[in-house]
Design an enzyme around this catalytic site. Structure first.
Site, PDB file in Angstrom:
ATOM      1  N   GLY A 177       0.642  -0.765   0.409  1.00  0.00           N
ATOM      2  CA  GLY A 177       0.367   0.191  -0.293  1.00  0.00           C
ATOM      3  C   GLY A 177       1.154   0.763  -0.499  1.00  0.00           C
ATOM      4  O   GLY A 177       2.189   1.230   0.237  1.00  0.00           O
ATOM      5  N   CYS A 178       0.579   2.065  -0.229  1.00  0.00           N
ATOM      6  CA  CYS A 178       1.144   3.600  -0.260  1.00  0.00           C
ATOM      7  C   CYS A 178       1.697   3.942   0.815  1.00  0.00           C
ATOM      8  O   CYS A 178       2.709   4.365   1.058  1.00  0.00           O
ATOM      9  CB  CYS A 178      -0.135   4.773  -1.274  1.00  0.00           C
ATOM     10  SG  CYS A 178      -1.250   4.859  -0.756  1.00  0.00           S
ATOM     11  N   TYR A 179       0.645   3.949   2.390  1.00  0.00           N
ATOM     12  CA  TYR A 179       1.444   3.732   2.958  1.00  0.00           C
ATOM     13  C   TYR A 179       2.316   3.790   3.149  1.00  0.00           C
ATOM     14  O   TYR A 179       2.855   4.459   4.456  1.00  0.00           O
ATOM     15  CB  TYR A 179       0.086   4.402   4.307  1.00  0.00           C
ATOM     16  CG  TYR A 179      -1.027   6.042   4.117  1.00  0.00           C
ATOM     17  CD1 TYR A 179      -0.607   7.476   4.398  1.00  0.00           C
ATOM     18  CD2 TYR A 179      -2.009   5.855   3.769  1.00  0.00           C
ATOM     19  CE1 TYR A 179      -1.400   8.632   4.500  1.00  0.00           C
ATOM     20  CE2 TYR A 179      -2.824   6.948   3.990  1.00  0.00           C
ATOM     21  CZ  TYR A 179      -2.429   8.134   3.844  1.00  0.00           C
ATOM     22  OH  TYR A 179      -3.301   9.265   4.183  1.00  0.00           O
ATOM     23  N   ALA A 180       1.890   2.452   3.454  1.00  0.00           N
ATOM     24  CA  ALA A 180       2.682   1.246   4.292  1.00  0.00           C
ATOM     25  C   ALA A 180       3.626   1.680   3.689  1.00  0.00           C
ATOM     26  O   ALA A 180       5.066   0.885   4.372  1.00  0.00           O
ATOM     27  CB  ALA A 180       1.981   0.112   3.959  1.00  0.00           C
ATOM     28  N   ALA A 221       5.605   3.930   2.181  1.00  0.00           N
ATOM     29  CA  ALA A 221       6.346   5.344   3.194  1.00  0.00           C
ATOM     30  C   ALA A 221       6.812   4.664   4.263  1.00  0.00           C
ATOM     31  O   ALA A 221       7.888   4.915   4.481  1.00  0.00           O
ATOM     32  CB  ALA A 221       5.588   6.530   2.830  1.00  0.00           C
TER      33      ALA A 221
END
Length: 333
Positions: free
Chosen positions: A144-147, A149
């Site tokens: 995932g995107c947040y994950a 980062a």
């Protein structure tokens, strides 16, 4: 003839970014792009930036994917597993959705609901040993995107004993494209511009993914919707080990990672510097007064947080240099 590629869910933001990257890839040949409600439309009418790609969006059906060597699934969470199960075992598949990221069925049911589809190889190649696992896989779950980062900021520090796995706190801001392309009242320009709004506070679905990949045992995560189209800036704090130099730990961990840049001392990540790239920018320090380790992580949620990372994984899967067709440099202003 290049490696034949299909993009499923091509009408969304991540799908559009995938199409852009695949079209410019020297070894990939885009043979099929599928959609649901936009099926039958010419591609450039859905994604005006892709004028010149003479494709008509097909219905999403396994038969439409039969000629592909490599399939990217850019579908909403919960929709990838059924389609993936109908694809030939030899077809390489990268799933940008969450269906195959988690190992724990309970965590899946708790955060996403429904039946757990099973875990695929996790596609964060900078984690120890993971590049080799991705290279050997035919099924890869894109993080995932947040994950992405947060894991890139935190995992090496916990692994090195530089940060304690308990009491990790994260606040991260994301552009509105992270919420998808579907029309939603709270994402209208009149609602978003000039506003910052937290959402899914303490209950975001990327929490179990982050804990799974980093070894964090407790994690408080507050995501914030920011008035910008794309980009993520995450501030990660944890309890440090005594005398730790977090920047040195990160620099050593990513010394050979072409898409992770630990910035020089005194410079901090900002989203504009990463837009259009597959890079993640990191900086770290210790707040001596508070006794907290602080890492700031910046990336493009549609690039490194989605489509760019998917292409990076695909490159590794087919034996190409992972940098093929990808840029490490952002576009700014």
């Amino acid at each position: 003839m290049g490696i034949r590629v299909a993009v499923v869910g091509a009408s969304g933001y991540a799908g559009g970014e995938l199409l852009r990257l695949v079209a410019g890839h020297p070894e990939f040949e885009l043979v099929t792009a599928t959609a649901h409600s936009q099926a039958g439309h010419r591609l450039h009418t859905v994604h005006p930036q892709l004028i010149g790609l003479d494709l008509v969006l097909a219905e999403t059906d396994p038969a439409a994917l039969a000629d592909a060597d490599l399939v990217f699934l850019a579908l909403p969470h919960g929709e990838s597993a059924a389609l993936a199960a109908q694809l030939p075992p030899k077809t390489r598949v990268v799933d940008l959705g969450a269906d195959h990221r988690l190992a724990d069925p309970y965590a899946w049911a708790n955060y996403y609901g429904g039946t757990h589809a099973g875990q695929w190889t996790y596609g964060l190649s900078e984690l120890p040993g993971q590049r080799e696992r991705v290279a050997a896989a035919t099924r890869v779950a894109n993080p995932g995107c947040y994950a992405t980062a947060i894991i890139l900021a935190l995992a090496p520090l916990i692994a090195a004993g530089a940060a304690q796995p308990a009491d990790v706190v994260v606040v991260a801001a994301s552009g509105v494209s992270g919420a998808g392309r579907a029309a939603k009242a709270h994402l209208l320009a009149g609602e978003v511009m000039g506003d910052l709004s937290p959402y899914r506070v303490g209950a975001h679905q990327h929490v179990p993914e982050i804990k799974q990949a980093t070894g964090a045992t407790s994690l408080s995560f507050t995501p914030v919707l920011a008035p910008m189209p794309r980009g993520i800036l995450a501030t990660v704090t944890a309890v440090p080990a005594r005398g730790v130099d977090p920047q040195a730990v990160l620099a050593e961990a990513y010394a050979d990672a072409p898409f992770v840049h630990v910035l020089p001392e005194g410079r901090w990540p900002h989203t504009a510097a990463t837009l259009g790239s597959n890079s993640c920018h990191l900086q770290a320090t210790v707040d001596v007064d508070a006794g907290r380790l602080i890492v700031v992580s910046g990336l493009d949620n549609l690039g490194r947080g989605a489509a760019g990372q998917a292409v990076q994984n695909a490159n590794i899967m087919v034996g190409l240099p992972e940098t093929t067709g990808l840029s490490a440099w952002g576009v700014t202003p």
